[in-house]
Design an enzyme around this catalytic site. Structure first.
Site, PDB file in Angstrom:
ATOM      1  N   TYR A 101       9.620   6.272 -12.917  1.00  0.00           N
ATOM      2  CA  TYR A 101      10.188   5.672 -11.704  1.00  0.00           C
ATOM      3  C   TYR A 101      11.402   4.836 -12.092  1.00  0.00           C
ATOM      4  O   TYR A 101      11.352   4.055 -13.048  1.00  0.00           O
ATOM      5  CB  TYR A 101       9.149   4.767 -11.012  1.00  0.00           C
ATOM      6  CG  TYR A 101       9.753   4.009  -9.847  1.00  0.00           C
ATOM      7  CD1 TYR A 101       9.695   4.526  -8.553  1.00  0.00           C
ATOM      8  CD2 TYR A 101      10.424   2.804 -10.047  1.00  0.00           C
ATOM      9  CE1 TYR A 101      10.289   3.857  -7.494  1.00  0.00           C
ATOM     10  CE2 TYR A 101      11.014   2.128  -8.993  1.00  0.00           C
ATOM     11  CZ  TYR A 101      10.951   2.661  -7.723  1.00  0.00           C
ATOM     12  OH  TYR A 101      11.552   2.010  -6.689  1.00  0.00           O
ATOM     13  N   GLU A 189      16.906   4.973  -5.358  1.00  0.00           N
ATOM     14  CA  GLU A 189      15.634   5.186  -6.057  1.00  0.00           C
ATOM     15  C   GLU A 189      15.507   6.628  -6.531  1.00  0.00           C
ATOM     16  O   GLU A 189      15.836   7.557  -5.804  1.00  0.00           O
ATOM     17  CB  GLU A 189      14.508   4.855  -5.075  1.00  0.00           C
ATOM     18  CG  GLU A 189      13.128   4.932  -5.636  1.00  0.00           C
ATOM     19  CD  GLU A 189      12.088   4.623  -4.560  1.00  0.00           C
ATOM     20  OE1 GLU A 189      11.676   3.464  -4.450  1.00  0.00           O
ATOM     21  OE2 GLU A 189      11.705   5.558  -3.827  1.00  0.00           O
TER      22      GLU A 189
END
Ligand code: GDP
Ligand code: MN
Length: 378
Positions: A101, A189
């Site tokens: 992530y 993101e």
């Protein structure tokens, strides 16, 4: 403004973040064509502006163009968390070894952007954040200096990223930061950032939120807005420069000033009612803006009463009253309306509305109570 995955990834690519080859399709036939062009395994990905598409069945792997077409047919007929799927992204399937992530958002408390990274990326990242938050590394970015090389290296070390990937990781982290900063994003993101079987780093998913207040200087981004997924009333409101957010209650609100609008909503709730919307007509609104606002409020079938709460400063109460009269003429509202006018030209405003069959109120508490009663049919 939310961007779709395919849009976010296109932006990332411009900033040097590697993304899979692929294209977006609106029909299953197109999806098949793209799969044929790409050759090999592809992934069919629903393009909807919510997270958790994978878990909802909106992301599927296809081995052949035939299968790609079948899966696209299925996914294009889906609704994910209430949103219809209108497009699918057809990407070359990545051979995933590991999911990382990597994201940037604003940390309001620190008054700085923060880069977050975790070796436990993928669809369970919310669970990771909840149960094992220590697995998410956070590094604040000085907005004047930008992300520094040593910070990106520090992150790579903290997630135990093998050395061979550091160079690629640095380029991706820097690219993501540049994209975030130059696009005036509030979120950028990559989840997952993937290490592939052939030892490449690649952004398999992408998500960006752009600050609406900065869109005036990003016309190219503003054009990416997906009007399909927005409530028509919100599109109409933006056209007239009204700040409007649709809510679930039954008391329509027309207020000037964001703070006053929030206060009005709070007081409605205090007296047992539920606002149908947030609406700030802004300072100095003329009759045309007011009538547009009224049409928008009344287009919601849930609305059983309207509360006008106008504090006349730059906005003149008589202008607002004129707008209300014009709108009443146009839309012939059947719901009771409570009006509270105070400030500049309030008296003129009241006189204009005297014959308009409206309930008048002196104080905000009085107005809210009357609106709640009116919505209940009292
Ligand atoms: P999200 O569920 O909305 O976050 O959608 P993602 O694009 O992140 O996809 C969800 C999950 O599907 C990923 O975490 C991967 O595990 C899997 N996935 C997505 N793309 C691929 C791919 O190209 N190959 C493989 N093997 N899995 C993928
Ligand atoms: Mn994802």
């Amino acid at each position: 403004m939310k961007l779709h995955e395919y849009q976010s990834k296109q932006i990332f690519a411009k900033y040097g973040v590697p993304i899979p080859k692929g294209r977006v399709a609106a029909t299953a036939r197109e999806a098949r064509q793209i799969a044929e062009e790409l050759g090999g395994r592809v992934v069919i990905k629903s393009q909807v502006l919510v997270g958790g598409r994978g878990k909802a069945g909106g992301i599927k792997l296809a081995k052949t163009p035939q299968e790609a077409e079948e899966l696209a047919t299925h996914i294009l007929a889906m609704e994910i968390k209430g949103l219809p799927v209108r497009k699918v992204l057809v990407d070359e399937a990545a051979n995933i070894e590991k999911e990382i992530y990597l994201g940037i958002t604003n940390d309001r408390a620190a008054r700085k952007p923060v880069m977050m990274c975790s070796a436990a990326g993928g669809v369970e990242i919310e669970e990771v954040a909840r149960l094992t938050p220590e697995k998410i590394i956070k590094v604040h970015i000085d907005p004047l200096l930008g992300l520094r090389d040593y910070q990106a290296r520090d992150i790579a070390a903290s997630i135990d990223l093998p050395r061979e990937h550091w160079r690629a990781f640095l380029q991706i982290a820097m690219g993501l930061w540049k994209a975030y900063q130059e696009c005036d994003a509030t979120l950028a993101e990559i989840n997952p950032l993937v290490i592939t079987g052939s030892n490449q780093l690649i952004a398999v998913d992408g998500k960006m939120l752009i600050d609406d207040n900065a869109l005036f200087r990003h016309t190219d981004l503003a054009e990416m807005r997906d009007l399909d997924v927005e409530a028509p009333s919100e599109i109409e409101a933006r056209k007239y420069g009204l700040s409007f957010i649709k809510l679930d209650g039954n008391i329509g609100c027309m207020v000037n000033g964001a703070g006053l609008a929030m206060t009005s909503m709070d007081i409605i709730k205090l007296f047992g009612g539920e606002p149908a919307n947030f609406l700030d007509i802004g300072g100095g609104a003329g009759a045309d803006k007011v009538s547009a606002a009224m049409r928008i409020i009344l287009s919601d079938p849930n609305v059983k009463a309207i509360l006008f709460n106008i504090f006349g400063g730059i906005t003149r109460c008589d202008e607002v009253a004129k707008g209300i009269l014009i709108a009443m003429d146009e839309v012939k509202p059947k719901v009771p309306m409570v009006v509270r006018l105070v400030g500049t030209n309030a008296e003129e405003g009241r006189q204009l509305l005297a014959n308009a069959n409206m309930i008048t109120a002196e104080t905000l508490a009085d107005a809210a109570q009357k609106a709640v009663a009116a919505a209940k049919g009292g």
